[in-house]
Structures are given as C-alpha cells and as structure tokens.
Enzyme design. Structure first.
Site, PDB file in Angstrom:
ATOM      1  N   CYS A   1       0.841  -1.210   0.000  1.00 65.86           N
ATOM      2  CA  CYS A   1       0.000   0.000   0.000  1.00 65.86           C
ATOM      3  C   CYS A   1       0.872   1.255   0.000  1.00 65.86           C
ATOM      4  CB  CYS A   1      -0.968  -0.069   1.188  1.00 65.86           C
ATOM      5  SG  CYS A   1      -2.386   1.021   1.035  1.00 65.86           S
TER       6      CYS A   1
ATOM      7  N   HIS B   1      -3.455  -5.911   0.972  1.00 57.12           N
ATOM      8  CA  HIS B   1      -2.777  -6.120   2.257  1.00 57.12           C
ATOM      9  C   HIS B   1      -2.675  -7.603   2.598  1.00 57.12           C
ATOM     10  CE1 HIS B   1      -2.522  -1.934   3.734  1.00 57.12           C
ATOM     11  NE2 HIS B   1      -3.563  -1.747   2.944  1.00 57.12           N
TER      12      HIS B   1
ATOM     13  N   GLU C   1      -0.752  -8.868   4.752  1.00 55.28           N
ATOM     14  CA  GLU C   1      -0.539  -9.009   6.211  1.00 55.28           C
ATOM     15  C   GLU C   1      -1.866  -8.996   6.958  1.00 55.28           C
ATOM     16  OE1 GLU C   1      -0.645  -6.291   4.652  1.00 55.28           O
ATOM     17  OE2 GLU C   1      -0.784  -4.515   5.923  1.00 55.28           O
TER      18      GLU C   1
END
Lengths: 236, 76
Positions: free
Chosen positions: A86, A203, A205
């Site tokens: 990002c 994302h 994660e």
C-alpha cells in the site's frame, strides 16, 4: 528469517505486518524507525501501509527522503527481498525502485473491502509457492491506488513478466468490474526487473489469520520464507 | 529570490479530481467546461541556489516526472 518492518511517521500497517510475520515459525521481526541508517542485519524488509508524512505533496514522496531509504536502496541493490504494501508500494515507486506511480482512484472512492487478485506468475520470490493463475482473497484500503505508467513502461512490465498480481473475478478473469480503482491493466502488484522488490496495493498481512476472513496472504509470506531459507533453487 | 513553481498532471494522465470538479461546475450552472485539470502551485523564497539546483529539486521532489510537468518562474 530476520525481518525489518520500517516505521515512518504516519505508518499504520506496521503492527499488522509485525504480527503477521511473527505468526510464522523461524521468523524474527522488529520495527525499524525511519531515522535509522542501516538494514544490513536483515534478510527481508517490509515497508508497511499507512499515510507516511500525511501523504503531503504526493503519497510516498517525502518518506523517500527518510534516512532509512538510503539503506533500502543499498539492500535492493544487493538483492535483499523488499516488500512494499500500500503506502509502502507508493514509497518504492517514488524512490524509483519500482516503475510507474499510484494516483487517485479513478472513481474517487476510498476503497476498503476484500478483493480478488490473480497471481500472474510463480516466477518470483514472492509468489513461488503459488500456482500461476491462482485467485487470492486480499483486503484493500486505499484512496490512491490507481496504478499508472506510460505505455512503454507497461509494455516493459509485460515483456519482463513483472506484473505479479492483477485484480480479477473469482474465475480469474480480468474485467473492468473487478478493478476497484482504475489501475492500468488491472495491475495490483509489480516487481522490479531483478525480482527482489515487490510492491502491491492489497494487504497480505491482513489476510494471515482465519479470524480476519482470509489466510491467502500467508502464501506470499511462505514464498518469501522459502526463498530466504532455501534460495532461488526450489519452487512449486 | 522568489520562485513560483506550477505543477500540472500530464495530458496523458487521468485527473479524476479534475473530472469530478468539472462535473460540479456543471451542477453549479456553469456549462461548457471542456477540460479542467488540478495541479499545485508552490511559492518559495530562497537565497544562494542556482536555477539548475531549483530545476533539480523540481525533478527530484516537487514533481513526479512520471505523471507531472512543472514550470519554474523566478518572480523577483
């Protein structure tokens, strides 16, 4: 694997990234403040999401001049794996480590939702454990994630197989409706020509735990781990 | 030295904010807008820099050459 998660003023995905990395075995992960000057002891460097320096001037433009970015440039040149998520992707583009740039979403919406991305190639340290053509569920959260590059840059990305992820349908089709932000050619993530620097808007994660609705992000980190522990030799 | 730098998105780059603002002008009753593009204007006072150094700063930080053009004027 020794991991560094960089922390800029305004990073907000740093703790998510740290937690995700620490959920893997044989991984140590620590935060590294942007004023630090060395990353020599790390095997993997992650630039997290957020709004570094308030996104002033352009997203990622000011973070690029943080002292730690000299160390990132050095690590990139020496072949260390670097992942920008990002805002981290935006910083890598501004730093010239990845081609092109990220501009305001074409529909002007801040998109915060789960999206599907198709893995375009297994031929990278970041996707080596994922079959080409697989569709991953990953969340996105951005207002300026529309990937833009000039025609010749897009052609080069294509020729060198540098597009790793594209927004797609559940069947893996690349359609306009599957594209949340107007990115050129539905591009969600690219790597550099040396294939050791990867930037993506989604994302991974935040998709590493069943509680969060998807564990597809783990496949990206498992690929990275495999590459660091076993080198370029092993793949699918 | 007073310097004014105008930064504009390149013609080939979509400017979604500009398009949205043009639509808003239509709603306001101002018809016939064929193009509206939003850039940035930076003014700075500086001593001891050469024009070439300022151009370098424009290329390296103030604008992103991938998507923007800039115009540098020395005002005084």
């Amino acid at each position: 694997m020794r991991c560094a998660v960089l922390q800029f003023p305004g990073s907000n995905g740093d703790i998510d990234a740290l937690e995700a990395l620490r959920s893997f075995e044989n991984v140590t992960a620590e935060l590294v403040w942007h004023q630090e000057k060395s990353l020599d002891s790390f095997e993997f460097i992650l630039l997290p999401g957020g709004f570094s320096y308030g996104d002033y001037l352009r997203c990622g433009a000011i973070a690029r001049f943080s002292p730690i970015m000299q160390a990132v440039q050095k690590a990139a040149a020496s072949g260390t794996l670097i992942l920008g998520i990002c805002n981290g992707f935006q910083i890598l583009c501004e730093a010239g480590l990845l081609p092109g740039t990220l501009i305001r979403n074409r529909n002007l919406l801040f998109r915060c939702e789960e999206r599907l991305v198709r893995v375009e190639t297994s031929d990278s340290p970041f996707t080596k454990k994922i079959s080409s053509g697989s569709v991953l569920h990953l969340p996105i959260a951005h207002g300026e994630g529309c990937y833009f590059a000039k025609e010749e840059t897009l052609q080069e990305l294509h020729d060198k197989d540098q597009v790793l992820l594209r927004y797609a349908t559940s069947k893996g089709e690349i359609t306009k409706d599957a594209n949340p932000n107007g990115s050129c050619e539905n591009i969600a993530g690219i790597c550099n020509q040396k294939r050791n620097v990867f930037g993506l808007m989604p994302h991974p994660e935040r998709a590493c735990d069943e509680l969060l609705g998807s564990t597809d992000g783990r496949m990206i980190f498992e690929s990275i781990l495999d590459h660091v522990h076993h080198g370029a030799g092993t793949s699918l | 030295m007073k310097v004014r730098i105008t930064i504009m998105p390149q013609a080939a780059v979509l400017d979604p904010a500009g398009v949205a603002t043009a639509h808003a002008l239509e709603h306001l009753g101002l018809h016939g807008v064929s193009s509206l593009r939003i850039g940035k204007l930076i003014e700075l006072d500086i001593e001891g820099a050469t024009e070439e150094e300022l151009h370098q700063a424009c290329r390296d930080l103030l604008s992103n050459p991938v998507m923007e053009d800039y115009c540098l004027e020395v005002i005084s």
